[in-house]
Design a protein around this motif. Structure first.
Motif, short mmCIF file in Angstrom:
data_model
loop_
_atom_site.label_atom_id
_atom_site.label_comp_id
_atom_site.label_asym_id
_atom_site.label_seq_id
_atom_site.Cartn_x
_atom_site.Cartn_y
_atom_site.Cartn_z
N VAL A 149 0.83 -1.21 0.00
CA VAL A 149 0.00 0.00 0.00
C VAL A 149 0.86 1.26 0.00
O VAL A 149 0.33 2.37 0.03
N GLY A 150 2.18 1.10 -0.03
CA GLY A 150 3.05 2.26 -0.19
C GLY A 150 3.92 2.61 0.99
O GLY A 150 4.52 3.69 1.01
N LEU A 151 4.02 1.72 1.99
CA LEU A 151 4.83 1.99 3.18
C LEU A 151 6.20 1.33 3.07
O LEU A 151 6.36 0.31 2.38
N ASP A 152 7.16 1.89 3.77
CA ASP A 152 8.47 1.28 3.91
C ASP A 152 8.36 0.21 4.99
O ASP A 152 8.09 0.53 6.16
N PRO A 153 8.53 -1.08 4.67
CA PRO A 153 8.37 -2.14 5.67
C PRO A 153 9.23 -1.94 6.90
O PRO A 153 8.85 -2.32 8.01
N GLY A 154 10.40 -1.32 6.73
CA GLY A 154 11.28 -1.09 7.86
C GLY A 154 10.73 -0.11 8.87
O GLY A 154 11.18 -0.08 10.02
N ALA A 155 9.76 0.69 8.47
CA ALA A 155 9.16 1.68 9.36
C ALA A 155 7.84 1.19 9.95
O ALA A 155 7.14 1.96 10.63
N VAL A 156 7.49 -0.08 9.72
CA VAL A 156 6.22 -0.64 10.16
C VAL A 156 6.47 -1.61 11.31
O VAL A 156 7.42 -2.40 11.24
N PRO A 157 5.66 -1.58 12.37
CA PRO A 157 5.85 -2.53 13.47
C PRO A 157 5.91 -3.97 12.98
O PRO A 157 5.08 -4.38 12.17
N GLY A 158 6.89 -4.71 13.49
CA GLY A 158 7.08 -6.10 13.08
C GLY A 158 6.84 -7.10 14.18
O GLY A 158 7.13 -8.29 14.00
N SER A 159 6.31 -6.67 15.31
CA SER A 159 5.99 -7.57 16.42
C SER A 159 4.86 -6.95 17.22
O SER A 159 4.54 -5.76 17.08
N THR A 160 4.24 -7.74 18.10
CA THR A 160 3.16 -7.20 18.93
C THR A 160 3.71 -6.14 19.89
O THR A 160 3.00 -5.18 20.21
N ALA A 161 4.94 -6.30 20.35
CA ALA A 161 5.53 -5.28 21.23
C ALA A 161 5.71 -3.96 20.49
O ALA A 161 5.42 -2.89 21.03
N ALA A 162 6.19 -4.03 19.25
CA ALA A 162 6.36 -2.81 18.46
C ALA A 162 5.00 -2.19 18.15
O ALA A 162 4.85 -0.95 18.13
N LEU A 163 4.00 -3.01 17.91
CA LEU A 163 2.65 -2.50 17.67
C LEU A 163 2.12 -1.80 18.92
O LEU A 163 1.48 -0.74 18.84
N ALA A 164 2.40 -2.36 20.09
CA ALA A 164 1.97 -1.75 21.34
C ALA A 164 2.61 -0.38 21.51
O ALA A 164 1.94 0.59 21.90
N ARG A 165 3.90 -0.28 21.20
CA ARG A 165 4.57 1.02 21.33
C ARG A 165 3.98 2.04 20.36
O ARG A 165 3.85 3.22 20.70
N TYR A 166 3.64 1.59 19.16
CA TYR A 166 3.05 2.49 18.18
C TYR A 166 1.75 3.08 18.72
O TYR A 166 1.53 4.30 18.65
N PHE A 167 0.87 2.26 19.27
CA PHE A 167 -0.40 2.76 19.78
C PHE A 167 -0.22 3.66 20.99
O PHE A 167 -0.95 4.65 21.15
N GLU A 168 0.74 3.35 21.83
CA GLU A 168 1.01 4.22 22.97
C GLU A 168 1.45 5.60 22.49
O GLU A 168 1.06 6.63 23.06
N ASP A 169 2.27 5.64 21.46
CA ASP A 169 2.77 6.92 20.94
C ASP A 169 1.67 7.75 20.28
O ASP A 169 1.66 8.98 20.37
N ILE A 170 0.75 7.09 19.60
CA ILE A 170 -0.23 7.84 18.80
C ILE A 170 -1.51 8.17 19.57
O ILE A 170 -2.28 9.04 19.14
N ARG A 171 -1.73 7.54 20.68
CA ARG A 171 -2.99 7.75 21.40
C ARG A 171 -3.30 9.22 21.71
O ARG A 171 -4.46 9.64 21.60
N PRO A 172 -2.32 10.06 22.08
CA PRO A 172 -2.66 11.47 22.35
C PRO A 172 -3.24 12.21 21.15
O PRO A 172 -3.89 13.25 21.32
N ARG A 173 -3.02 11.68 19.95
CA ARG A 173 -3.52 12.36 18.75
C ARG A 173 -4.89 11.87 18.31
O ARG A 173 -5.43 12.34 17.31
#
Length: 309
Positions: free
Chosen positions: A147-171
């Protein structure tokens, strides 16, 4: 075989193949509930949902949009490599033409979708180990690339996914556009003949999808969900009811991605999500260990499930 003749090439397994976690999970009917949950979650990003409202016709053609999304996921999962790459190229072109190819927004849509799929299948009883959940998130970086993303910039584990949601929640916020999506999903306009089905089937699917959202999403929407144990029980019961419909009957619905894949690769490649627990040694990558309890955007890793019976 005549002397000098070449053996036919092996059939193309596509981007994931039958040994992937993606192949097994995406054949389960509960994915439809996961898809609706993803829409609820995606609508909480004000910029992303504004783009949908401006550029999408989902209010006039909701069923068509859902079917196109399902067909895209099915092509990426079960189609040939050529078909998947072509589908990705079409989506990237549409994103560019509509001006919705901002990597930050694409990443939000991707993460909300993958979290929703993973959360719902685990909570509805699919026996997925933590290592297999990590592998699923990692495999989906291939979908992100298409879909046009750099795979290296995409979470590759559930832990990385958790960190992503923690970071974006204020927005995240439930603004006017999110309310419009919420109202639409709860009661989409349909032809008079389909209204009984909407009341009996769709409202239950939409309610389950909403109820399975993380607590902060309920707070933002301002509508509480039943107790988590009640939601899990209802989700499991509904999923098991859907699973009573034989796979070959469900898979005959257009565009028949799974049946075409089985014709191409053989009947032994049929998706069987409940085989994941017994097939852990085959599906898990060497050296991958469970990572313990974690919580992410949809608390996907919290739900410890067992094979029924």
């Amino acid at each position: 075989m005549a002397s000098g003749s070449l053996a036919p090439p092996d059939p193309d397994p596509g981007l994931f193949g039958p040994r992937s976690v993606t192949w097994q999970l995406h054949g389960d009917p509960v994915m439809w509930i996961g898809g609706v949950r993803a829409l609820y979650l995606q609508a909480l990003h004000p910029v992303a949902v504004r783009g949908v409202m401006i550029n999408s016709d989902f209010r006039r053609d909701a069923w068509g949009r859902l079917m196109r999304t399902a067909s895209f996921v099915g092509t990426l999962t079960y189609g040939t490599t050529e078909a998947a790459e072509a589908a990705g190229a079409r989506v990237r072109k549409i994103h560019r033409l509509l001006g919705v190819d901002d990597p930050e927004l694409l990443l939000w849509v991707h993460c909300a979708e993958i979290d929703s799929y993973l959360h719902v299948v685990r909570r509805s009883g699919i026996p997925l180990t933590d290592a297999q959940a990590d592998r699923y998130v990692d495999e989906q970086r291939t979908s992100a690339r298409l879909v046009g993303l750099d795979p290296g910039a995409v979470p590759g584990s559930t832990a990385a996914l958790a960190r992503y949601f923690e970071d974006i929640r204020p927005r995240l916020a439930a603004g006017e556009d999110a309310r419009t999506v919420d109202d639409f999903l709860r009661r989409p306009p349909v032809a008079p003949a389909l209204r009984p089905a909407r009341e009996v089937i769709w409202r239950r699917v939409a309610a389950l999808a909403y109820d399975s959202l993380p607590p902060y999403a309920h707070e933002l929407y301002g509508r509480p969900a039943p107790p988590p144990a009640t939601v899990t029980r209802r989700l499991t019961a509904t999923a098991n009811l859907l699973r009573c419909v034989p796979g070959r009957l469900r898979w005959r619905l257009p565009p028949r991605h799974i049946l075409r894949a089985m014709d191409r690769l053989g009947p032994d490649t049929r998706p069987m999500p409940y085989s994941l627990r017994s097939a852990a040694a085959i599906l898990d990558e060497p050296g991958r260990e469970p990572h313990g309890n974690r919580a992410n955007g949809g608390d996907s890793t919290r739900w410890r499930t067992r094979t029924p019976g």
